[in-house]
Scaffold this motif. Structure first.
Motif, PDB file in Angstrom:
ATOM      1  N   GLY A  93       0.814  -1.214   0.000  1.00 19.14           N
ATOM      2  CA  GLY A  93       0.000   0.000   0.000  1.00 19.14           C
ATOM      3  C   GLY A  93       0.843   1.259   0.000  1.00 19.14           C
ATOM      4  O   GLY A  93       0.329   2.333   0.275  1.00 19.14           O
ATOM      5  N   THR A 145      -6.012   1.086  -2.944  1.00 21.34           N
ATOM      6  CA  THR A 145      -5.480   0.030  -2.089  1.00 21.34           C
ATOM      7  C   THR A 145      -4.679   0.650  -0.961  1.00 21.34           C
ATOM      8  O   THR A 145      -3.730   1.385  -1.211  1.00 21.34           O
ATOM      9  N   LEU A 190      -9.825  -0.995  -1.125  1.00 20.40           N
ATOM     10  CA  LEU A 190      -9.411  -2.068  -0.223  1.00 20.40           C
ATOM     11  C   LEU A 190      -8.569  -1.504   0.922  1.00 20.40           C
ATOM     12  O   LEU A 190      -7.647  -0.724   0.680  1.00 20.40           O
ATOM     13  N   VAL A 243      -4.975  -7.301  -9.044  1.00 24.56           N
ATOM     14  CA  VAL A 243      -6.243  -6.552  -9.043  1.00 24.56           C
ATOM     15  C   VAL A 243      -6.731  -6.277 -10.471  1.00 24.56           C
ATOM     16  O   VAL A 243      -7.852  -6.650 -10.832  1.00 24.56           O
TER      17      VAL A 243
END
Lengths: 348, 348
Positions: A22, B140, B106, A36
């Motif tokens: 992230g 994300t 997410l 993804v």
């Protein structure tokens, strides 16, 4: 791929998620590219832009979402609420859209002081109101004490794209000037210093701000914007590397032209960070035809958020993979590479 | 209010957030009514609907968001991914909209197996694809190990509302029939049994499903829908109490008409829950003029998700506060009240 057991179908370097997935760097790109995007694949998602651009009944809309998990919730220059509104307004603006409506979804940890929640909601409303947008719907979830770090916020947004506007990585052209509107790296450093309890004599404040007004000024003054990108997670370097790769051009930056304040540079030195990879929340890179450079700078410098605007580089020739070259003061060029993404987690 | 210290400006019963503030009951209403809505107040938010309805260039759109924090991530009949897509599709459908585009944001806990993430994303894509919608953009974030419960997902959605459609609590009228499309309480019980590790001989599965196709069938067959509400957190009782309060009518339900499967009722008895307050994820309450009751039931029963549809009550006279009366088999009426919201946390 060669590292994987034959029975493991996952094209990821790790079989579990790590923080760097992230972080805005190489590992996040890998997660998105291999896990993804292949699952969700469709032409709109594949635009790889800050917002999705969709057309409904002949009207082009930008549609975007971001979740905010910044730690701590309050930091010099802002809080998670202001960040959640400005960040999503900026994602819409980076598609050339005028933001219209936002959502607000809260994941609240049991035990969060109601007064903190109220202060954060008021901060969201103030930022939305200053931008002339409405927060029109929301959601509230609670999670057990010890989870959720106090509060996570998701904001999604819709903006309207004008008829002549085509702001997109695919519109970048050889010869374009690359302009930034502000000095770099203040947001990430402000959050990191606050988290570590390192108080400097002159506090470094986040640059967290809504850039949509500045973008509308450019459009209203007839500036032909080829591309815009806000320099959030991963900073200037990661954003430009991504755009060079998407547009397949070589970008050249002059290192001595890159604006970093002395106190920010000193903090980066102490913490061991490169300011080019540090997140900003009120700073964009703007691509315009070379002939419009001065006109764009004049418009930007008239606006409170653009007074320090300057050209930092240009788009050179097409290049199959795309790359970003940093020209150092001693005349040596260095190719910038994505960081793994571990250096500054939880800053947005 | 009388319980508060004079220097405390918070009109909340608690000065810290408790789990019940996200439970869909009385405490959540209180949080929204006293803290959230007053800060964001605007005419669109004040519609108090499952989606916001906004008009852009003459086109009416539904816009909605939901974060999903269900524990565990996988449960009989679905997972957090399917839930996150179907839940947001359903919120759009409850405004009479045809869903078009979704986002996917997410928040991943460090350590989540990549294979679990992949399985959940594929589940999202399958649900989106079956509904004919695209997941067009996302985000994300990662959070530290021990936070985040594996994965939280936010989905926002946009849908298109047809010209003649006006599905809204304010369209409810005296005499309307109240119809449900399915038996009640399966989702909450399925999640709770899974979380507690209580495996019954015949597993109870969540009813998690996309209801937007069913709603489009009603509209295409000319059914005059006054209002729709999906019966999620807080179940049938909370949804109807909210609508009665918003529309200021008295609703009357026949207790013997309420469809609850025997195994679900048995599980509720064992766990000490009232099935009327348990979340559903594939069930709505539909309000139509009495004269359209049979036509609506005929359309619903032709659809796989509506075969068990039946009328469970009706809208009686206007009533200043709005209320829901449950007529028991022995002829006694009981006024339904909101639960505090503590009974079933983390089921969506």
């Amino acid at each position: 791929m060669a590292d994987f057991e034959p029975n493991c179908p996952l094209p990821l370097q790790y079989d579990r998620i790590v923080m760097a997935h992230g972080g805005g760097g190489r590992l996040m790109q890998q997660l998105l590219d291999t896990l993804v995007r292949p699952v969700f694949r469709n032409p709109v998602l594949d635009q790889n832009h800050d917002s999705a651009v969709v057309e409904i009944n002949g009207t082009r809309l930008a549609f975007t979402t971001d979740s905010y998990v910044v730690k701590p919730l309050f930091f010099p220059g802002g809080d998670i609420g202001k960040l959640a509104v400005c960040g999503t307004l900026n994602d819409l603006a980076m598609s050339g859209a005028k933001p219209l409506y936002l959502t607000c979804s809260l994941i609240i940890e049991e035990g969060l002081p109601a007064a903190d929640l109220q202060r954060i909601l008021e901060s969201m409303q103030q930022a939305a109101s200053e931008a002339g947008v409405l927060i029109v719907t929301g959601d509230t979830k609670t999670v057990d004490r010890g989870k959720g770090d106090g509060l996570y916020i998701n904001t999604a947004g819709i903006g309207l794209i004008g008829e002549q506007v085509n702001v997109n990585p695919s519109a970048i052209r050889s010869g374009d000037s690359i302009i930034v509107n502000s000095d770099l790296a203040r947001h990430g450093i402000a959050v990191m210093l606050e988290r570590e309890g390192m108080n400097f004599e002159h506090r470094i404040e986040s640059d967290c701000a809504d850039l949509s007004g500045l973008v509308q000024e450019l459009l209203q003054n007839g500036i032909e914007i080829h591309c815009l990108r806000d320099l959030t997670r991963g900073g200037l370097a990661s954003a430009l590397i991504e755009l060079a790769s998407a547009s397949r051009y070589e970008f050249e930056l002059g290192e001595s032209a890159l604006p970093v304040r002395e106190d920010v540079r000193a903090a980066c030195d102490i913490l061991g960070f490169d300011p080019l990879y540090i997140a900003n929340e009120g700073c964009f890179a703007l691509f315009v035809p070379e002939s419009q450079t001065e006109a764009a700078l004049a418009v930007l410098r008239r606006h409170p958020l653009g007074q320090q605007s300057l050209a930092i580089g240009r788009v050179k020739s097409a290049c199959s993979q795309g790359r970003v070259i940093l020209q150092t003061p001693i005349g040596v060029g260095r190719v910038l590479d994505l960081f793994s993404g571990e250096q500054l987690p939880r800053i947005c």
